[in-house]
Design a protein around this motif. Structure first.
Motif, mmCIF file in Angstrom:
data_model
loop_
_atom_site.group_PDB
_atom_site.id
_atom_site.type_symbol
_atom_site.label_atom_id
_atom_site.label_comp_id
_atom_site.label_asym_id
_atom_site.label_seq_id
_atom_site.Cartn_x
_atom_site.Cartn_y
_atom_site.Cartn_z
ATOM 1 N N VAL A 77 11.627 2.158 -1.673
ATOM 2 C CA VAL A 77 10.735 1.403 -0.737
ATOM 3 C C VAL A 77 11.450 -0.018 -0.463
ATOM 4 N N LYS A 78 11.424 -0.340 0.926
ATOM 5 C CA LYS A 78 11.970 -1.539 1.580
ATOM 6 C C LYS A 78 11.361 -2.594 1.056
ATOM 7 N N ILE A 85 5.008 2.449 6.085
ATOM 8 C CA ILE A 85 5.725 1.743 5.089
ATOM 9 C C ILE A 85 7.220 2.121 5.473
ATOM 10 N N ILE A 127 5.225 3.942 -3.380
ATOM 11 C CA ILE A 127 5.664 3.732 -4.828
ATOM 12 C C ILE A 127 5.212 5.004 -5.884
ATOM 13 N N ILE A 156 -6.254 1.834 10.648
ATOM 14 C CA ILE A 156 -4.875 2.429 10.721
ATOM 15 C C ILE A 156 -3.829 1.609 10.022
ATOM 16 N N PRO A 157 -3.370 2.191 8.957
ATOM 17 C CA PRO A 157 -2.363 1.389 8.185
ATOM 18 C C PRO A 157 -0.944 1.343 8.887
ATOM 19 N N GLU A 158 -0.097 0.215 8.593
ATOM 20 C CA GLU A 158 1.265 0.163 9.418
ATOM 21 C C GLU A 158 1.888 1.032 8.474
ATOM 22 N N GLY A 166 -10.004 2.868 -2.383
ATOM 23 C CA GLY A 166 -9.632 1.342 -2.068
ATOM 24 C C GLY A 166 -9.634 1.193 -0.812
ATOM 25 N N ARG A 167 -8.542 0.787 -0.144
ATOM 26 C CA ARG A 167 -8.629 0.878 1.571
ATOM 27 C C ARG A 167 -7.849 1.879 1.947
ATOM 28 N N SER A 168 -7.479 2.934 1.049
ATOM 29 C CA SER A 168 -6.384 3.991 1.527
ATOM 30 C C SER A 168 -7.098 5.252 1.608
ATOM 31 N N SER A 228 -0.184 5.131 -1.534
ATOM 32 C CA SER A 228 -0.162 4.780 -0.166
ATOM 33 C C SER A 228 1.055 3.683 0.176
ATOM 34 N N ASP A 229 1.229 3.192 -0.707
ATOM 35 C CA ASP A 229 2.602 2.177 -0.849
ATOM 36 C C ASP A 229 3.773 2.811 -0.853
ATOM 37 N N ILE A 288 -11.999 7.851 0.841
ATOM 38 C CA ILE A 288 -11.215 6.447 0.825
ATOM 39 C C ILE A 288 -11.031 6.036 -0.430
#
Lengths: 98, 512
Positions: B510-511, B486, B391, B482-484, B418-420, B388-389, B416
């Motif tokens: 990924v930034k 990436i 990567i 709601i995730p921000e 973890g938190r994703s 979800s990050d 779900i």
């Protein structure tokens, strides 16, 4: 609430969070966040921590947050427990907590 | 009329008609045949070369060529790092590494990329430090992610041309007959390596166990092998396989597994003689256990099971519940034992398993498959590659191959992790198109792809928590938040190939 010693709560299990609360003199709130979902939920975690501290009337504290993907409710619960421990309060009126 | 060297008259017209030459001596055109009739240890009868460096020289490996590896030693692999270290030291540069997959143990590849030894990577999966470094823009050329079937297709059609295959094998004889189920580094099936052995220009075997000739039954054949090198260890046995795969004790996985087994048992596909494949994840594994209970209760036998074979499937085979096992990769010590011991536990290669362009691959005959997912969107598209990050942290594997081949493809995932949230509006990377995914099973409900009205109808006769996938997505969002989004750079770090070779997606840097 005044922080008089170091208090911790939580674990490093997946979906949990380990929170450490330490005294910060009169230097306000400082949050050291380390989360596996920092990119996605970093701001949200900061907001939950700040709001919970404000509700508990904690004005000065060093907060260490080792997050393994905990939900907001878990972060809040761990933080309240850690704050009470750090404030040296052993008798907690849990029912009064919202 | 000219004579040949044994003084027999051969008419020129015959030679011309058939396009042949005169016989010019029994040994002239057959370089591998022994001329010297000496003893058994004659060098001519052995392909063993002393060192890796010598074998690399002999293989003719040069700048810009393509080398290949297999991943049957999984997390215990020592071959890739060992070979790359020597190649890098010899100063050969700009290589393409075509590995069937790479894992966390391959972090040293980072330095070989930095010093220019490796400039291109083909792989099914990538994890750990190497994956992170590539996600952060380590390579000039994006890596190519292929499915197991897609890799076999690419090699057979010549899209990937392997110059030298470096193949770790648990045992072989001096002439190159190798198998995977004997020796201290036993890994079971050598299914991914078999394709490389057939198509690579040069095949180098690397082993820690030279055994008596002929090493039958063999997976890699002597007629495919150029050289053999003996080393101390090709793998770490403790990490190649971790004993018999155990069932999870995680209650959430148990719930998901029991629901998935119910879906199979309630679907029209559950009948005597059906076939199945289950993945190696916790929930997927335990699905097998619950399915077994249904099979015993209803006296239903499977005619075969496919894919990564594990202890549970072996047990069901030995108990007569599954008649045959087709094994492209053996996941644990029980599977490794079984492939050596059981007549109907057959080794298959990656092309037989899943190549979409051969004359018939096994996934096409599959009735039911249970697959895992990192993310799935509301159109049932599945991501098993990026977290979800954003990567890289997974593998394409046989996911898209089995999803399309099977009659009923079931994806299992906790709602779900973890938190994703697993069920989302937009997945990071698509590996398997939603048009090939039939059912999603989570701990909070089951969703059937609207495309499969027949399955929805079959399942509606039973008490199952079936909801539209949008409901699952909203549930997940409500709990996790709601995730921000990436942030990505423009640079592409990985290209996702569909099994047919078309480009399905790209992964961007990924930034920081």
């Amino acid at each position: 609430m005044k922080i008089v010693k170091t208090g911790a709560a939580g674990t490093l299990e997946s979906s949990d969070v380990m929170i450490t609360v330490r005294s910060n003199g009169s230097n306000g709130i400082e949050i050291d966040l380390n989360s596996i979902v920092e990119k996605q939920f970093g701001k949200q975690i900061h907001a939950v921590v700040k709001k919970t501290l404000a509700d508990l009337q904690v004005e000065d504290a060093l907060i260490g947050v080792q997050d393994k993907g905990a939900l907001d409710c878990a972060i809040e619960a761990r933080l309240i427990t850690a704050v009470y421990r750090a404030a040296g309060i052993e008798q907690v009126n849990w029912e009064a907590l919202s | 009329m000219p004579n040949n060297i044994i003084n027999h008259e051969i008419p020129d017209v015959i030679l011309k008609q058939y396009g042949r030459d005169h016989f010019s001596g029994a040994y002239t055109n057959t370089p591998h045949v022994r001329v010297d009739k000496g003893n058994r240890s004659l060098p001519r009868l052995s392909k063993i070369i002393d060192t890796l460096e010598q074998v690399i020289l002999k293989s003719g490996l040069k700048d810009g060529m393509t080398i290949s590896f297999h991943h049957h030693f999984r997390g215990g692999d020592k071959v890739v790092n060992m070979v790359m270290e020597v190649i890098s030291h010899m100063g050969i540069r700009n290589l393409t590494v075509a590995a069937s997959s790479l894992t966390t143990v391959h972090a040293p590849m980072i330095k070989h990329i930095k010093d220019g030894t490796v400039s291109q990577i083909y792989t099914s999966g990538i994890r750990g430090e190497l994956a992170e470094a590539i996600s952060n823009g380590l390579m000039d050329n994006p890596i190519i992610i292929h499915s197991h079937g897609g890799r076999a297709r690419a090699i057979e059609t010549g899209q990937i041309k392997i110059d030298v295959a470096f193949m770790g094998v648990p045992s072989c004889d001096v002439y190159g007959n190798a198998n995977g189920y004997t020796g201290t580094s036993a890994c079971g099936s050598l299914g991914y390596a078999k394709v490389d052995a057939l198509y690579a220009k040069k095949v180098v075997l690397i082993t820690d166990f030279i055994t008596e000739y002929p090493n039958t039954p063999f997976s890699i054949h002597q007629d495919q092998v150029d050289y053999i090198v003996q080393v101390d260890q090709v793998g770490d046995p403790a990490k190649i396989s971790t004993g018999a795969t155990r069932y999870t004790t995680n209650p959430r996985d148990i719930l998901i597994g029991s629901l998935a087994a119910q879906v199979i048992a309630c679907s029209g596909y559950f009948e005597d003689g059906f076939s199945l494949q289950t993945g190696s994840g916790g929930a997927s594994l335990i699905t097998t256990k619950f399915l077994r209970e249904y099979m015993e209760k209803q006296n239903v036998h499977a005619s075969w099971a496919l894919g990564g074979i594990n202890a549970q499937l072996v047990k069901m085979h030995e108990d007569g519940l599954i008649k045959r096992l087709l094994d492209v990769q053996s996941f644990d010590s029980e599977a490794i034992r079984s492939i050596g011991a059981n007549r109907y536990h057959s080794e298959i290669d990656a092309s037989y398993y899943a190549n979409p362009l051969n004359k018939g691959c096994a996934v096409n005959k599959l009735n039911v498959v249970v697959l895992s997912a990192l993310e799935i969107d509301t159109n049932f598209n599945v991501n098993v590659l990026t977290g979800s990050d954003g990567i890289l942290r997974g593998a394409s594997g046989g996911h898209s191959d089995t999803a399309i081949g099977s009659g009923l493809s079931i994806v299992v995932a906790p709602l779900i992790r973890g938190r994703s949230a697993s069920v989302v509006n937009d997945i990071q990377t698509i590996i398997t198109p939603g048009s090939t995914v039939d059912v999603l099973v989570t701990d909070r409900g089951i969703a059937v792809n609207p495309r499969r009205k027949d399955i929805a109808e079959d399942l509606s006769r039973y008490k199952l928590p079936i909801v539209p996938i949008q409901v699952l997505k909203e549930k997940a969002q409500k709990i996790a938040g709601i995730p921000e989004p990436i942030n990505f750079e423009k640079k592409v770090v990985a290209v996702v190939e569909y099994r047919d070779g078309t480009v399905l997606d790209v992964v961007r840097q990924v930034k920081a």
